[in-house]
Design an enzyme around this catalytic site. Structure first.
Site, short mmCIF file in Angstrom:
data_model
loop_
_atom_site.label_atom_id
_atom_site.label_comp_id
_atom_site.label_asym_id
_atom_site.label_seq_id
_atom_site.Cartn_x
_atom_site.Cartn_y
_atom_site.Cartn_z
N HIS A 48 67.36 -8.46 -36.69
CA HIS A 48 67.75 -6.84 -36.74
C HIS A 48 69.01 -6.43 -35.88
O HIS A 48 69.90 -5.80 -36.80
CB HIS A 48 66.57 -6.28 -35.75
CG HIS A 48 66.91 -4.63 -35.69
ND1 HIS A 48 66.87 -3.70 -36.64
CD2 HIS A 48 67.00 -4.01 -34.59
CE1 HIS A 48 67.32 -2.58 -36.15
NE2 HIS A 48 67.45 -2.60 -34.84
N HIS A 72 72.36 -3.88 -28.52
CA HIS A 72 71.77 -2.41 -28.61
C HIS A 72 70.46 -2.40 -28.04
O HIS A 72 69.91 -1.51 -27.44
CB HIS A 72 72.19 -1.76 -29.67
CG HIS A 72 71.06 -2.00 -30.79
ND1 HIS A 72 71.13 -3.10 -31.67
CD2 HIS A 72 69.89 -1.21 -31.20
CE1 HIS A 72 70.16 -3.23 -32.58
NE2 HIS A 72 69.34 -2.08 -32.32
N GLU A 76 66.54 -2.08 -23.51
CA GLU A 76 65.28 -1.46 -24.06
C GLU A 76 64.04 -2.28 -24.04
O GLU A 76 62.73 -2.31 -23.62
CB GLU A 76 65.26 -0.58 -25.10
CG GLU A 76 64.16 0.36 -25.61
CD GLU A 76 64.55 1.16 -26.76
OE1 GLU A 76 63.52 1.63 -27.19
OE2 GLU A 76 65.60 1.47 -26.80
N ASP A 77 64.30 -3.62 -24.63
CA ASP A 77 63.13 -4.54 -25.05
C ASP A 77 63.33 -5.93 -24.32
O ASP A 77 62.26 -6.73 -24.97
CB ASP A 77 63.29 -4.69 -26.70
CG ASP A 77 63.19 -3.48 -27.48
OD1 ASP A 77 62.27 -2.66 -26.73
OD2 ASP A 77 63.65 -3.15 -28.46
N ASP A 139 71.63 1.40 -36.83
CA ASP A 139 70.12 0.83 -36.36
C ASP A 139 68.94 1.60 -36.88
O ASP A 139 68.06 1.20 -37.51
CB ASP A 139 69.98 1.34 -34.90
CG ASP A 139 68.60 1.14 -34.28
OD1 ASP A 139 68.04 -0.16 -34.61
OD2 ASP A 139 67.96 1.94 -33.74
N ASP A 260 72.56 18.64 -64.31
CA ASP A 260 73.63 18.04 -63.57
C ASP A 260 73.15 17.02 -62.91
O ASP A 260 73.21 16.71 -61.70
CB ASP A 260 74.58 19.07 -62.86
CG ASP A 260 73.61 19.85 -61.93
OD1 ASP A 260 72.36 19.61 -61.86
OD2 ASP A 260 74.06 20.57 -61.08
#
Length: 734
Positions: A48, A72, A76-77, A139, A260
């Protein structure tokens, strides 16, 4: 899956002197931290951040931004910390990674407040460094590309969030290609049937119209080259499924009526050549009226520049054209990234040099204004209002340009100039003429605000304005006016709730938990409880997180008309009730009726002083309705049944008349007794009464009262509103 060496090669293609050691170091660190983590697809998690980094290489971002993309998700993880990243990669990269980290342990009671607070954190980080937003959008794009592997309910929730926030935000930053892809990816999960239908029809048309598109490209190119515009590019493209669906919805068209489905771009070298090409096109083919926009002389605030026109072109096809320079095309494709805002640690301005209209200054100022929001929810609302609407450009009498959202009013304009100007606004001149404050402004309008030192913004303005700044200012003024009215009631509710749980309430205990309640002021919390916008139970749990409410909650019984209140806090009751719409006995002070006519009153009643109307029934009876009754709409198509009647003010009235009233009351012992006592002292009879608990602290009371006239009813409503156990009281017509 993208490989490390492939990522490095992509960066070196547009930046040969890139710091490759930084990229390798970031990759190794992210690989170690994510370890054996897997995505929902089963791929290693490191795939990822690698794909996010690859998306940013398409935007030609610098190596620091690519490194941030690789890192990034680490804070957080994984076990990574900001201090550790600072030590390995420096404070700048550490700050960017932290700006992309959600606030996972937000100590907030409301989930909505948590979501809004995370968005606030992201956008405030963007105000410091736009690269935070670029990484976040990349992301989100990769997550949307791989959304299929998520649960269906999660797919829809993420798609709705993307459609509502991230796709418009990409558009606001000028990244139109990314916006269109985010919208299309979201569309297939939000409305899969429509997506498949439109996509299927587009695929069928693609083969049929391929020759037509090429023919139009060739004819446009030949026209321009014949007039000396040799270095010109013409490219046709099929519109995306969501763009077509959106237009079908907004204009109520079927797919077959869409004329269009294809757009064409003409790309030239110089600005002057854009206008020359436009002239050649317009003198060769007829222009569709009101379909020309000049975004070169008047750029959008995100830096977008182009000429837009629609013509009846070759083969009588309606053709949408965009004419722009190569530089404008890069800005249109890559948005803010095309300006290389961050290069060697310095901000580099785009094509527009004026600081007030530079490509990013508008965004930073908007974010700074949004930071003044009074609650996370308001911040979220203001963000949508300010960032995700089309623009109109107006001028002050001195020629200063003011950019506003579409449908903005002079009130929005006044607040955009300054909050004090908005607060004291009493009128406006638009292009030299006095105009109502509800006037919708158009591009190029000159607006002069008329002010008064004694003006206070009316609460009704909130429903008129469209900008977040104006709404926030009006709400602040409104809150200040009504805070006193509800503070006493809210304080009593909180005192009772805390006392019932063996706790002591004070304003001081609230000051330490404002962040958990999503509020910034103690008095706002108390007033919100008084208005039933915030539960006293939530406040108690915010102050004492470990407290458990041991009260017995009893749901209303199934027997119609009976209400059970929480144990020990009230009573179940039911007063005798007569049939609604029964014939009214006695004589009535009414004019316009035939002698001997049978008269009934609407279920909610009507009293002398009301504006009324009669509706003739099939049995010859007449039902009297107050003019405000929504039931009258059922007779809109039967004008013959309407009878013009009115109260006879000269006759003697010897009977009472029914009126239905709704009261929102404090749910505590003694409330009902105080209400009925107040009504009795005014000589009003209670015919029926029903009570329903609607929240922990509030109940709704519905009464049918019998009064002599509208004056007595109004006096009763005013006396009830003055009780500190009553939140709101109003007459009901349905």
């Amino acid at each position: 899956m993208m490989r490390q060496y492939e990522l490095v090669e992509r960066v070196q293609k547009y930046k040969p002197d890139a710091d490759i050691a930084l990229l390798n170091k970031a990759y190794v660190y992210a690989m170690q931290k994510h370890g054996r983590q897997r995505r929902a697809s089963g791929d290693p998690y490191i795939s990822h951040p690698l794909e996010v980094a690859a998306i940013l290489t398409d935007l030609h971002m610098d190596e620091s931004t690519i490194a941030v993309a690789l890192l990034h998700d680490t804070i957080e993880d994984t076990s990574a910390t900001r201090a550790e990243i600072d030590a390995f990669f420096g404070d700048e990269i550490g700050a960017l990674v932290e700006g992309l980290t959600k606030i996972k342990r937000l100590d907030l009671v409301s989930r909505k407040a948590q979501q809004a607070e995370n968005l606030r954190k992201l956008l405030l980080s963007v105000a410091d460094d736009v690269r935070v937003l670029l990484v976040k959008l990349a992301d989100r794009l990769h997550n949307m590309r791989t959304l299929y592997y998520m649960r269906p309910d999660k797919r829809r929730r993420i798609s709705e969030e993307t459609m509502e926030i991230y796709a418009p935000l990409a558009g606001r930053m000028g990244m139109q290609d990314m916006r269109e892809e985010l919208e299309d990816l979201s569309f297939q999960y939000i409305n899969p049937d429509a997506y498949q239908t439109i996509n299927g029809k587009l695929q069928d048309l693609s083969g049929q119209n391929e020759a037509l598109v090429k023919s139009i490209e060739d004819e446009l190119r030949a026209l321009l080259q014949a007039q000396g515009l040799e270095d010109v590019k013409v490219k046709g493209r099929q519109k995306k499924a969501f763009s077509i669906f959106n237009k079908m919805q907004s204009k109520s068209l079927s797919f077959e009526q869409m004329s269009d489905l294809y757009g064409f771009r003409i790309i030239v070298d110089e600005v002057e050549t854009c206008y020359r090409a436009l002239g050649l096109v317009h003198t060769t083919w007829r222009m569709v009226p009101e379909r020309f926009k000049d975004y070169i002389s008047n750029p959008k605030q995100n830096g977008y520049q182009s000429l837009h026109t629609t013509i009846i072109g070759p083969m009588r096809q309606r053709i949408e054209l965009q004419i722009r320079t190569k530089h404008m095309h890069e800005v249109a494709e890559y948005g803010i990234a095309a300006h290389a805002l961050y290069k060697d640690g310095r901000t580099v301005k785009g094509q527009v040099d004026d600081e007030e209209t530079s490509v990013f200054s508008w965004f930073r100022k908007t974010i700074e204004a949004l930071a003044e929001g009074d609650s996370p929810e308001e911040f979220l609302e203001h963000t949508k209002l300010e960032l995700f609407q089309d623009q109109v450009f107006c001028f002050t009498p001195k020629g200063k340009l003011i950019a506003l959202p579409k449908d903005a009013t002079p009130i929005d304009f006044a607040y955009a100039v300054h909050t004090n100007v908005g607060d004291t606004c009493v009128g406006a001149k638009v292009n030299g003429r006095m105009m109502p404050l509800v006037t919708r402004l158009n591009n190029g309008d000159e607006v002069e605000i008329i002010r008064s030192g004694v003006q206070v913004p009316p609460p009704a303005w909130e429903g008129i304005v469209v900008t977040g700044k104006a709404r926030a200012a009006i709400r602040r003024a409104t809150r200040a006016a009504i805070r006193k009215q509800y503070s006493g009631l809210g304080y009593r509710i909180l005192e009772r709730t805390f006392a019932r749980s063996g706790k002591t309430f004070s304003r001081e205990v609230l000051s330490t938990v404002l962040h958990r309640l999503g509020q910034t002021d103690v008095e706002d919390v108390i007033a919100a409880v008084g208005r039933n916008e915030l539960s006293s139970g939530d406040v108690l749990r915010a102050v004492f997180p470990d407290h458990k409410d041991e009260r017995v909650t009893v749901k209303p019984s199934s027997e119609e008309g009976w209400v059970s209140l929480p144990k020990g806090e009230g009573m179940a009751f039911k007063l005798p009730e007569t049939a609604e719409g029964e014939p009214a006995p006695g004589s009535f002070p009414l004019r316009g009726l035939n002698a001997g006519a049978t008269v009934r009153f609407a279920p909610t009643g009507a009293v002398p002083g009301d504006r009324i109307v009669g509706i003739a029934g099939d049995d010859g009876s007449i039902t009297v309705y107050p003019i405000q009754s929504p039931d009258l709409q059922h007779f809109d198509d039967e004008p013959d049944r309407w009878i013009d009647i009115r109260w006879d003010i000269d006759s003697t009235n010897d009977k009472r008349f029914r009126a239905r009233v709704g009261i929102s009351v404090l749910n505590e012992p003694g409330t009902l007794a105080r209400i009925t006592e107040t009504i009795a002292t005014l000589g009003v009879n209670i015919r029926t009464i029903q009570m329903k608990v609607v929240a922990e602290d509030f109940a709704e009371v519905t009464m049918d009262m019998e009064v002599w006239d509208l004056r007595q009813l109004t006096q009763t409503l005013n006396q009830l509103q003055a009780l500190d156990c009553v939140a709101t009281v109003s007459r009901l017509f349905e």
